[in-house]
Write a protein that holds these residues in place. Structure first.
Motif, PDB file in Angstrom:
ATOM      1  N   ILE A  87     -41.987 -56.402 -15.074  1.00  0.00           N
ATOM      2  CA  ILE A  87     -42.735 -57.126 -14.025  1.00  0.00           C
ATOM      3  C   ILE A  87     -41.482 -57.296 -12.786  1.00  0.00           C
ATOM      4  O   ILE A  87     -41.666 -57.248 -11.716  1.00  0.00           O
ATOM      5  CB  ILE A  87     -43.356 -58.411 -14.531  1.00  0.00           C
ATOM      6  N   GLY A  88     -40.407 -57.826 -13.281  1.00  0.00           N
ATOM      7  CA  GLY A  88     -39.229 -58.218 -12.400  1.00  0.00           C
ATOM      8  C   GLY A  88     -38.942 -56.827 -11.683  1.00  0.00           C
ATOM      9  O   GLY A  88     -38.257 -56.809 -10.474  1.00  0.00           O
ATOM     10  N   ILE A  89     -39.071 -55.772 -12.372  1.00  0.00           N
ATOM     11  CA  ILE A  89     -38.549 -54.479 -11.613  1.00  0.00           C
ATOM     12  C   ILE A  89     -39.526 -54.027 -10.611  1.00  0.00           C
ATOM     13  O   ILE A  89     -39.292 -53.458  -9.441  1.00  0.00           O
ATOM     14  CB  ILE A  89     -38.536 -53.343 -12.685  1.00  0.00           C
ATOM     15  N   TRP A  93     -49.403 -54.838 -14.647  1.00  0.00           N
ATOM     16  CA  TRP A  93     -49.332 -55.042 -15.954  1.00  0.00           C
ATOM     17  C   TRP A  93     -49.555 -53.701 -16.936  1.00  0.00           C
ATOM     18  O   TRP A  93     -48.957 -53.603 -17.858  1.00  0.00           O
ATOM     19  CB  TRP A  93     -50.219 -55.913 -16.010  1.00  0.00           C
ATOM     20  N   TRP A  94     -50.452 -52.575 -16.355  1.00  0.00           N
ATOM     21  CA  TRP A  94     -50.483 -51.373 -17.096  1.00  0.00           C
ATOM     22  C   TRP A  94     -49.506 -50.368 -16.939  1.00  0.00           C
ATOM     23  O   TRP A  94     -49.271 -49.812 -17.902  1.00  0.00           O
ATOM     24  CB  TRP A  94     -51.862 -50.797 -16.734  1.00  0.00           C
ATOM     25  N   GLU A  95     -48.737 -50.451 -16.027  1.00  0.00           N
ATOM     26  CA  GLU A  95     -47.530 -49.753 -15.707  1.00  0.00           C
ATOM     27  C   GLU A  95     -46.554 -50.120 -16.901  1.00  0.00           C
ATOM     28  O   GLU A  95     -45.852 -49.307 -17.467  1.00  0.00           O
ATOM     29  CB  GLU A  95     -47.115 -49.724 -14.265  1.00  0.00           C
ATOM     30  N   LEU A  98     -47.391 -49.204 -20.652  1.00  0.00           N
ATOM     31  CA  LEU A  98     -47.193 -47.664 -20.621  1.00  0.00           C
ATOM     32  C   LEU A  98     -45.682 -47.638 -20.637  1.00  0.00           C
ATOM     33  O   LEU A  98     -45.123 -46.691 -21.601  1.00  0.00           O
ATOM     34  CB  LEU A  98     -47.796 -46.817 -19.427  1.00  0.00           C
ATOM     35  N   VAL A  99     -44.786 -48.197 -19.874  1.00  0.00           N
ATOM     36  CA  VAL A  99     -43.361 -47.949 -19.709  1.00  0.00           C
ATOM     37  C   VAL A  99     -42.656 -48.578 -20.996  1.00  0.00           C
ATOM     38  O   VAL A  99     -41.843 -47.708 -21.722  1.00  0.00           O
ATOM     39  CB  VAL A  99     -42.800 -48.653 -18.576  1.00  0.00           C
ATOM     40  N   ILE A 100     -43.168 -49.726 -21.510  1.00  0.00           N
ATOM     41  CA  ILE A 100     -42.698 -50.260 -22.700  1.00  0.00           C
ATOM     42  C   ILE A 100     -42.852 -49.365 -23.804  1.00  0.00           C
ATOM     43  O   ILE A 100     -41.911 -49.189 -24.609  1.00  0.00           O
ATOM     44  CB  ILE A 100     -43.328 -51.489 -23.026  1.00  0.00           C
ATOM     45  N   PHE A 101     -44.171 -48.975 -24.177  1.00  0.00           N
ATOM     46  CA  PHE A 101     -44.502 -47.751 -25.152  1.00  0.00           C
ATOM     47  C   PHE A 101     -43.649 -46.679 -24.950  1.00  0.00           C
ATOM     48  O   PHE A 101     -43.115 -46.390 -26.235  1.00  0.00           O
ATOM     49  CB  PHE A 101     -45.873 -47.531 -25.137  1.00  0.00           C
ATOM     50  N   ALA A 102     -43.494 -45.990 -23.964  1.00  0.00           N
ATOM     51  CA  ALA A 102     -42.658 -44.866 -23.589  1.00  0.00           C
ATOM     52  C   ALA A 102     -41.103 -45.109 -24.126  1.00  0.00           C
ATOM     53  O   ALA A 102     -40.527 -44.144 -24.914  1.00  0.00           O
ATOM     54  CB  ALA A 102     -42.717 -44.348 -22.362  1.00  0.00           C
ATOM     55  N   VAL A 248     -52.890 -59.991 -12.663  1.00  0.00           N
ATOM     56  CA  VAL A 248     -51.747 -59.750 -13.665  1.00  0.00           C
ATOM     57  C   VAL A 248     -50.661 -58.965 -13.099  1.00  0.00           C
ATOM     58  O   VAL A 248     -50.033 -57.816 -13.538  1.00  0.00           O
ATOM     59  CB  VAL A 248     -52.478 -59.066 -14.902  1.00  0.00           C
ATOM     60  N   TYR A 249     -50.337 -59.477 -11.898  1.00  0.00           N
ATOM     61  CA  TYR A 249     -48.954 -58.839 -11.207  1.00  0.00           C
ATOM     62  C   TYR A 249     -49.183 -57.491 -10.656  1.00  0.00           C
ATOM     63  O   TYR A 249     -49.405 -56.337 -11.450  1.00  0.00           O
ATOM     64  CB  TYR A 249     -47.764 -58.885 -12.111  1.00  0.00           C
TER      65      TYR A 249
END
Length: 580
Positions: A87-89, A93-95, A98-102, A248-249
């Motif tokens: 979120i800081g970047i 929320w959904w991005e 997805l990025v965390i999973f990748a 959600v941001y």
């Protein structure tokens, strides 16, 4: 039970004798030569082994695949705050999810491959480093990790102390919060904070005595209690706010989204960069060759993603409804106490804070305590074992005053967060060497011989020059961008390369090392090719030392022809020992 009593009695006698004579003290502080040390470098006095550097004997390979599942489940499910990085970047929320999973999937794939050598040959990271970087070159790569483990150990101690502060507030209320501060502001910590820090430091103390194979029960316990605690906090936030997550941001990225996505993936991998490197220190205790690989690959990405997703949604709901701006779970628990001060709330927060504290305790043990114990046992094998190293890091982490680092050295903490790019090159070379260049063949007996007669791992005066070149190439491209994060002015191109961080370092080092060794192979790689070895032919519980001695596990007797380190065939002695 009788054997345990005998062992404890022998240790007690040794401890008493240490204060009765110089010889007794020397016997107490020194580790004792193993069979590999006696036969690994005949005629030299330097110690290259102890019981923690030798391959894990069969009776200590106690981790089954389900032990690794509970280990990674407990370790990964506490990543509540990872979403704050995304979120800081600027991701929504959904991005972020997805990025965390990748990022975690990529991390787990790297962990999968980096676990194999240790699972098959049952050796830790320091000894794997010897096989790749050389008997003397490994000291740099092991020493660097040990130094960073000290700092991270202290940082995690300070973070966990925040949950201890929650616990003390729940138990003692104003009797704790009203403790007058007698520590100067310039120190960076209050009297209350120091008390919490000291108590959490004491919680770590008894765990220093154990090796990883003895901690299966603890990690199982951690995984059992962490899941309901995380879900419980999430449900409370949703019910209390009626699911008021708002937008959600929303995404704040307007241009060059591809670079930001890569930056976000790299940031997510920074969360597990240490764990990727540390895999051999955990996988070496595996009962089977693949138990440490598939279990974490199936557990790690999902656990981290779910945990981070719960953190994003829960804190979004609380921040929107209560008008706050917090991310850390200890701040959230403190806010709950501020809003609902009652006996039942204090009890619930106490339980939650206790579980989160256990979560950080387990992470600190796995990511910092065990690696430092393993590293220090290689740096000073004559005097330090894994438990002794763990006691040392326990005191060093207090001595570095982590509260001072975190309160006044923002550049230094940025450095700690980005150091993963340095370890990415190390992991790349280790994986490339094992899978592509040596075909999974490791000559265990030669990993305890630091003399020039070591035909497999002495390389060039103890250093694998090809590996060092690949390592430097791997960190060279993203390094200017990394320096830019510390405050220096760098070009846009350097910044973009820096955002690729771990991925770029890994890829460059992997490709460069393979290319160099294709045209300029190491002596060990040449020998493996000349011997016509296929995949993992050297694995097994029988180890042949450089002097021709065959070392086998207790109860087995094997006789065969061997050869000494200079290549001369001799009648091979069979050496039967209880542990290597």
């Amino acid at each position: 039970m009788g054997a345990t009593r005998a062992t404890l009695g022998a240790k007690a006698t040794t401890f008493k004798n240490a204060f009765r004579s110089r010889e007794g003290f020397k016997f107490f502080i020194e580790t004792h030569d193993t069979a590999l040390d006696k036969h690994g470098h005949p005629g030299t006095k330097q110690s290259w082994s102890n019981e923690d550097l030798d391959p894990t004997p069969p009776e200590k390979r106690t981790w089954r695949w389900w032990n690794f599942v509970t280990f990674y489940l407990g370790l990964s499910f506490g990543n509540w705050t990872l979403g704050s990085t995304m979120i800081g970047i600027g991701l929504n929320w959904w991005e972020s999810i997805l990025v965390i999973f990748a990022s975690q999937l990529i991390s787990s794939i790297a962990m999968f491959f980096n676990s194999r050598c240790a699972s098959v040959y049952h050796i830790g990271y320091p000894v794997v480093a010897r096989s790749v970087f050389g008997m003397w070159g490994s000291y740099y790569f092991v020493g660097a990790r040990a130094a960073l483990a000290i700092i991270w150990y202290g940082v995690q101690l300070y973070s966990g102390a925040s949950f201890m502060a929650n616990i003390l507030r729940c138990i003692f209320g104003h009797a704790y919060t009203d403790i007058p501060n007698h520590i100067p502001t310039s120190v960076g910590i209050t009297t209350q904070g120091m008390l919490a820090f000291f108590l959490f430091w004491l919680v770590h103390f008894p765990f220093c005595a154990f090796r990883p194979y003895q901690l299966r029960g603890f990690f199982w316990f951690k995984s059992i209690i962490v899941l309901p605690a995380v879900w419980g906090l999430f449900i409370f936030c949703m019910v209390n706010t009626k699911g008021n997550v708002g937008s959600v941001y929303a995404s704040k990225i307007s241009a060059s989204k591809g670079w930001f996505i890569m930056y976000a993936i790299n940031s997510g991998m920074g969360n597990t960069a240490t764990l990727i490197t540390n895999q051999p220190d955990i996988a070496r205790w595996s009962k089977t060759e693949s138990g440490a690989q598939w279990s974490q690959l199936m557990t790690q990405p999902l656990s981290v993603t779910v945990s981070a997703s719960l953190g994003i949604l829960a804190t979004a709901a609380i921040n929107n409804t209560w008008g706050l701006d917090l991310w850390n779970p200890w701040d959230l628990l403190g806010a709950i106490l501020d809003r609902y001060w009652s006996a039942s709330t204090r009890f619930a927060v106490f339980l939650s804070a206790f579980v989160w504290m256990v979560s950080i305790l387990g992470t600190n043990i796995a990511a910092n305590m065990i690696p430092f114990g393993s590293d220090s046992s290689m740096l000073f094998p004559r005097y330090i074992t894994i438990p002794r190293g763990q006691y040392i890091v326990e005191f060093l982490a207090f001595a570095i005053c982590p509260w001072k680092i975190l309160s006044s050295a923002s550049v230094f903490t940025t450095f700690l967060s980005g150091y993963g790019l340095f370890m990415a090159s190390v992991v790349a070379i280790m994986i490339c060497d094992y899978y592509l260049l040596t075909r999974g063949n490791v000559f265990i007996g030669y990993l305890y011989d630091g003399t020039s007669s070591n035909r497999h791992y002495y390389y060039h005066r103890g250093w694998n020059i090809q590996g060092v070149i690949a390592y430097l190439c791997g960190i060279a491209l993203p390094f200017p961008g990394f320096v830019g994060t510390l405050g220096a002015k760098v070009s846009t191109g350097a910044t973009d390369l820096g955002r690729l961080g771990w991925l770029l370092s890994f890829t460059v080092s992997f490709v460069v090392y393979y290319a160099i060794c294709t045209v300029w192979p190491t002596r060990n790689q040449k020998l493996i090719k000349e011997m016509g070895l296929t995949w993992e032919e050297q694995k097994g519980d029988t180890v042949i030392a450089p002097d021709g001695t065959q070392i086998v596990e207790e109860g087995k007797t094997v006789r065969a022809l061997g050869e000494t380190s200079d290549g001369t065939e001799v009648g091979q002695e069979t050496y039967t020992v209880g542990k290597y």
